[in-house]
Motif scaffolding. Structure first.
Motif, mmCIF file in Angstrom:
data_model
loop_
_atom_site.group_PDB
_atom_site.id
_atom_site.type_symbol
_atom_site.label_atom_id
_atom_site.label_comp_id
_atom_site.label_asym_id
_atom_site.label_seq_id
_atom_site.Cartn_x
_atom_site.Cartn_y
_atom_site.Cartn_z
ATOM 1 N N ASP A 5 0.833 -1.207 0.000
ATOM 2 C CA ASP A 5 0.000 0.000 0.000
ATOM 3 C C ASP A 5 0.864 1.251 0.000
ATOM 4 O O ASP A 5 0.560 2.232 -0.695
ATOM 5 C CB ASP A 5 -0.936 -0.004 1.213
ATOM 6 C CG ASP A 5 -2.144 -0.915 1.006
ATOM 7 O OD1 ASP A 5 -2.815 -0.756 -0.025
ATOM 8 O OD2 ASP A 5 -2.382 -1.777 1.851
ATOM 9 N N LEU A 48 2.206 1.693 -3.559
ATOM 10 C CA LEU A 48 1.201 2.262 -4.468
ATOM 11 C C LEU A 48 0.960 3.736 -4.175
ATOM 12 O O LEU A 48 0.748 4.536 -5.093
ATOM 13 C CB LEU A 48 -0.104 1.472 -4.365
ATOM 14 C CG LEU A 48 -0.056 0.028 -4.891
ATOM 15 C CD1 LEU A 48 -1.384 -0.665 -4.665
ATOM 16 C CD2 LEU A 48 0.326 -0.009 -6.368
ATOM 17 N N ILE A 107 -4.236 -3.515 -5.743
ATOM 18 C CA ILE A 107 -4.610 -2.816 -6.975
ATOM 19 C C ILE A 107 -6.093 -3.027 -7.270
ATOM 20 O O ILE A 107 -6.806 -2.090 -7.668
ATOM 21 C CB ILE A 107 -3.737 -3.291 -8.150
ATOM 22 C CG1 ILE A 107 -2.292 -2.830 -7.954
ATOM 23 C CG2 ILE A 107 -4.279 -2.776 -9.484
ATOM 24 C CD1 ILE A 107 -1.308 -3.448 -8.929
ATOM 25 N N LYS A 108 -6.580 -4.233 -7.064
ATOM 26 C CA LYS A 108 -8.001 -4.493 -7.302
ATOM 27 C C LYS A 108 -8.874 -3.701 -6.344
ATOM 28 O O LYS A 108 -9.958 -3.227 -6.701
ATOM 29 C CB LYS A 108 -8.271 -5.993 -7.164
ATOM 30 C CG LYS A 108 -7.739 -6.808 -8.325
ATOM 31 C CD LYS A 108 -8.126 -8.271 -8.226
ATOM 32 C CE LYS A 108 -7.610 -9.043 -9.440
ATOM 33 N NZ LYS A 108 -7.970 -10.478 -9.381
ATOM 34 N N ARG A 111 -8.022 -0.760 -4.868
ATOM 35 C CA ARG A 111 -7.901 0.665 -5.172
ATOM 36 C C ARG A 111 -8.381 1.015 -6.571
ATOM 37 O O ARG A 111 -8.733 2.159 -6.847
ATOM 38 C CB ARG A 111 -6.437 1.095 -5.049
ATOM 39 C CG ARG A 111 -5.863 1.070 -3.629
ATOM 40 C CD ARG A 111 -4.431 1.556 -3.660
ATOM 41 N NE ARG A 111 -3.839 1.679 -2.344
ATOM 42 C CZ ARG A 111 -2.992 2.630 -1.975
ATOM 43 N NH1 ARG A 111 -2.645 3.558 -2.848
ATOM 44 N NH2 ARG A 111 -2.493 2.660 -0.764
ATOM 45 N N PRO A 133 -7.611 -0.093 -11.044
ATOM 46 C CA PRO A 133 -6.455 -0.258 -11.943
ATOM 47 C C PRO A 133 -5.637 1.012 -12.138
ATOM 48 O O PRO A 133 -4.449 0.940 -12.455
ATOM 49 C CB PRO A 133 -7.096 -0.719 -13.260
ATOM 50 C CG PRO A 133 -8.539 -0.354 -13.145
ATOM 51 C CD PRO A 133 -8.883 -0.401 -11.698
ATOM 52 N N SER A 180 -4.547 2.825 -9.924
ATOM 53 C CA SER A 180 -3.564 2.905 -8.852
ATOM 54 C C SER A 180 -2.330 2.059 -9.132
ATOM 55 O O SER A 180 -1.335 2.151 -8.410
ATOM 56 C CB SER A 180 -4.189 2.443 -7.529
ATOM 57 O OG SER A 180 -4.451 1.037 -7.551
ATOM 58 N N ALA A 181 -2.385 1.225 -10.158
ATOM 59 C CA ALA A 181 -1.304 0.287 -10.440
ATOM 60 C C ALA A 181 -0.053 1.016 -10.920
ATOM 61 O O ALA A 181 -0.132 2.112 -11.485
ATOM 62 C CB ALA A 181 -1.739 -0.722 -11.501
ATOM 63 N N LEU A 192 -3.972 -7.917 -15.486
ATOM 64 C CA LEU A 192 -3.317 -6.613 -15.412
ATOM 65 C C LEU A 192 -2.125 -6.470 -16.357
ATOM 66 O O LEU A 192 -1.414 -5.467 -16.318
ATOM 67 C CB LEU A 192 -2.839 -6.352 -13.976
ATOM 68 C CG LEU A 192 -3.944 -6.069 -12.954
ATOM 69 C CD1 LEU A 192 -3.386 -6.092 -11.538
ATOM 70 C CD2 LEU A 192 -4.600 -4.720 -13.239
ATOM 71 N N ARG A 201 -2.278 -3.405 -18.501
ATOM 72 C CA ARG A 201 -2.172 -2.153 -17.727
ATOM 73 C C ARG A 201 -0.741 -1.911 -17.259
ATOM 74 O O ARG A 201 -0.235 -0.789 -17.301
ATOM 75 C CB ARG A 201 -3.114 -2.234 -16.517
ATOM 76 C CG ARG A 201 -2.896 -1.162 -15.457
ATOM 77 C CD ARG A 201 -3.320 0.211 -15.930
ATOM 78 N NE ARG A 201 -3.031 1.223 -14.903
ATOM 79 C CZ ARG A 201 -1.905 1.918 -14.840
ATOM 80 N NH1 ARG A 201 -0.943 1.732 -15.763
ATOM 81 N NH2 ARG A 201 -1.718 2.824 -13.891
ATOM 82 N N ILE A 202 -0.069 -2.959 -16.790
ATOM 83 C CA ILE A 202 1.279 -2.837 -16.228
ATOM 84 C C ILE A 202 2.291 -3.412 -17.212
ATOM 85 O O ILE A 202 2.294 -4.614 -17.482
ATOM 86 C CB ILE A 202 1.378 -3.573 -14.875
ATOM 87 C CG1 ILE A 202 0.333 -3.051 -13.888
ATOM 88 C CG2 ILE A 202 2.779 -3.439 -14.301
ATOM 89 C CD1 ILE A 202 0.253 -3.849 -12.605
#
Length: 494
Positions: free
Chosen positions: A280, A283, A316-317, A319, A321, A323-324, A368, A371-372
């Motif tokens: 956390d 992130l 991430i899930k 917060r 995507p 937030s990733a 993800l 996304r990442i």
């Protein structure tokens, strides 16, 4: 007259010889007394004077093995075959070989690519597909078609001419350059290449007076258009779990100013970020850097314990995507350019052949991967290394030592000292003069361009139109029984 002059010359020569012999004898006597009276080294005490050669031979053995005794594929960390390919590519000379491969085809872990009966023809080949990092999340996302880039090497660890040559060469090749944790120097910007700014545990270049991350300095760095992304370094391949080490002898006034530290003192980074103690926290830091700079932000880590990866996915899930991290740089645990304790260099962390597929599979499983983005780093210096990483699922590949070879590095293993014979990792002006920026910048560009071209050749032989289309079914890996198995099967069995 001539005879008299010649006779005089002989007398002087004889006198000089006697003087030198006498001086040599005095030196031997001095060394003898010193050796038999010292108590630290048993060899010198028992075998005075002669015993000293043992230590000289031990030191010189590193170099004699490289040139006279080691076979093409014997050496570590990089063998002659690997280095020779980089040298030829950097010089833009013929890199073909003849009469068969000297590489055994039954060594566990080795990669074999699977050629297609109908390879991609030249007219059907296409350039690498551009990839956007931070799309829809960062205010200024970064798009590039380059898949092979310069990994993090700090100014300080590298010399001024080395950084300048890398910057200019990176621009010519159209690739990015990572600053390493030592901050942003004028030499990174000089060449005009894209730059990834690395935030190390000491926050060099973006720290306040107390050593904490400064939003104002982050904004100042981000104002440079060339700075495209920010990378938070959690750990690195040379020393997972320990911060950067720059000996006092390499902390010049200029380096101290850029880093924001005292001149002439050891630059020792903390072994972790004090404000990042959980996923956390990580992130939160990524979001902070991305919001302040407006540019993509990710992190770099060697993979060891893997439970945190699942925790990261869960966070991430929770917060969302957005937030990733925009990317994850997976560093291999088999060393690097930096100074490090041997216990960490040799034994700490997972090698890239295990960690890269693990990270890619985790991202795929959680939906993800798009996304990442994944950046692979660690001993990837030849086209086959890079093609393997693309097959496994990396979006980009970073190399540090490959580009050092392109600058002329001879693997003298002196990066942690101020005595690099090629001028790459030293601040000694006498040694730096051997590194001519204009010449080496061209070699950097040639190396990157030729490597990416040859990865394309591998891709076309596998039947795909461009390197980013390489997948795991395009390669196999030799297992412990000396037999090739699919990359997917090999990953599942580990």
């Amino acid at each position: 007259m001539m005879i008299s002059w010649f006779s005089r010359l002989l007398e002087l020569s004889a006198a000089l010889l006697i003087f030198l012999l006498g001086l040599g004898l005095l030196v031997v006597i001095y060394l003898y007394i010193k050796d038999v009276t010292q108590t630290q080294q048993a060899i010198r005490r028992n075998y005075p004077v002669i015993g000293r050669f043992r230590y000289w031979f031990e030191h010189m053995g590193e170099f004699f093995r490289q040139y006279f005794f080691a076979l093409d594929r014997d050496e570590m960390p990089f063998n002659r075959a690997q280095r020779s390919w980089v040298y030829r590519a950097a010089k833009n000379v013929d890199s073909t070989i003849a009469f068969g491969s000297t590489r055994p085809l039954n060594q566990p872990g080795d990669i074999i690519f699977l050629n297609c009966l109908f390879p991609t023809l030249k007219e059907d080949a296409v350039p690498p597909t551009p990839v956007t990092i931070g799309e829809g999340v960062a205010r200024i996302p970064y798009t590039t078609s380059s898949f092979f880039n310069v990994s993090g090497m700090s100014f300080g660890a590298l010399s001024v001419p080395a950084v300048r040559a890398l910057s200019i060469g990176a621009r010519e090749a159209g690739i990015w350059m990572n600053t390493g944790e030592g901050g942003l120097s004028p030499y990174h910007l000089e060449g005009g290449c894209d730059v990834v700014f690395q935030i190390g545990t000491a926050k060099y270049g973006v720290r306040d007076a107390d050593g904490n991350l400064s939003d104002d300095k982050l904004r100042e760095v981000a104002r440079h258009e060339q700075v495209r992304m920010f990378e938070i370094k959690m750990s690195q391949g040379a020393k997972p779990g320990k911060g950067g080490i720059l000996p006092a002898g390499k902390v010049t006034a200029e380096i101290a100013k850029i880093r924001g530290i005292p001149e002439g003192e050891d630059s020792i980074s903390p072994n972790g970020h004090p404000e990042i103690r959980s996923v956390d926290d990580l992130l939160t830091m990524i979001a902070r850097v991305r919001d302040v700079t407006g540019k993509p932000c990710g992190f770099k880590s060697v993979i060891g314990h893997t439970a945190w990866l699942e925790d990261l996915m869960s966070a991430i899930k929770t917060r969302g995507p957005d937030s990733a991290p925009d990317f994850i740089t997976v560093d291999s645990a088999d060393g690097g350019t930096g100074a490090a304790p041997q216990s960490l260099m040799d034994f700490m962390g997972l090698p890239l052949k295990r960690s890269l597929p693990l990270v890619v599979d985790t991202l795929e499983r959680h939906g993800l991967k798009s996304r990442i983005k994944v950046i692979a780093s660690g001993k990837l210096v030849n086209p086959s290394d890079v093609a393997w990483a693309l097959c496994v699922g990396a979006d980009f590949i970073n190399s540090a030592r490959g580009f050092m070879f392109s600058l002329g590095c001879i693997q003298a293993l002196q990066c942690n000292r101020n005595t690099c014979p090629t001028g790459i990792t030293t601040h000694d002006p006498k040694l730096q003069k051997g590194l001519v920026v204009e010449d080496k910048a061209i070699r950097v560009a040639h190396y990157a361009t030729n490597l990416m071209h040859e990865v394309g050749v591998i891709a076309h032989s596998c039947g795909v139109r461009e390197p980013r289309l390489l997948r795991r079914d395009h390669a196999q890996v030799i297992n412990d029984h000396g037999l090739p198995v699919s990359l997917q099967q090999h990953g599942d069995s580990q």
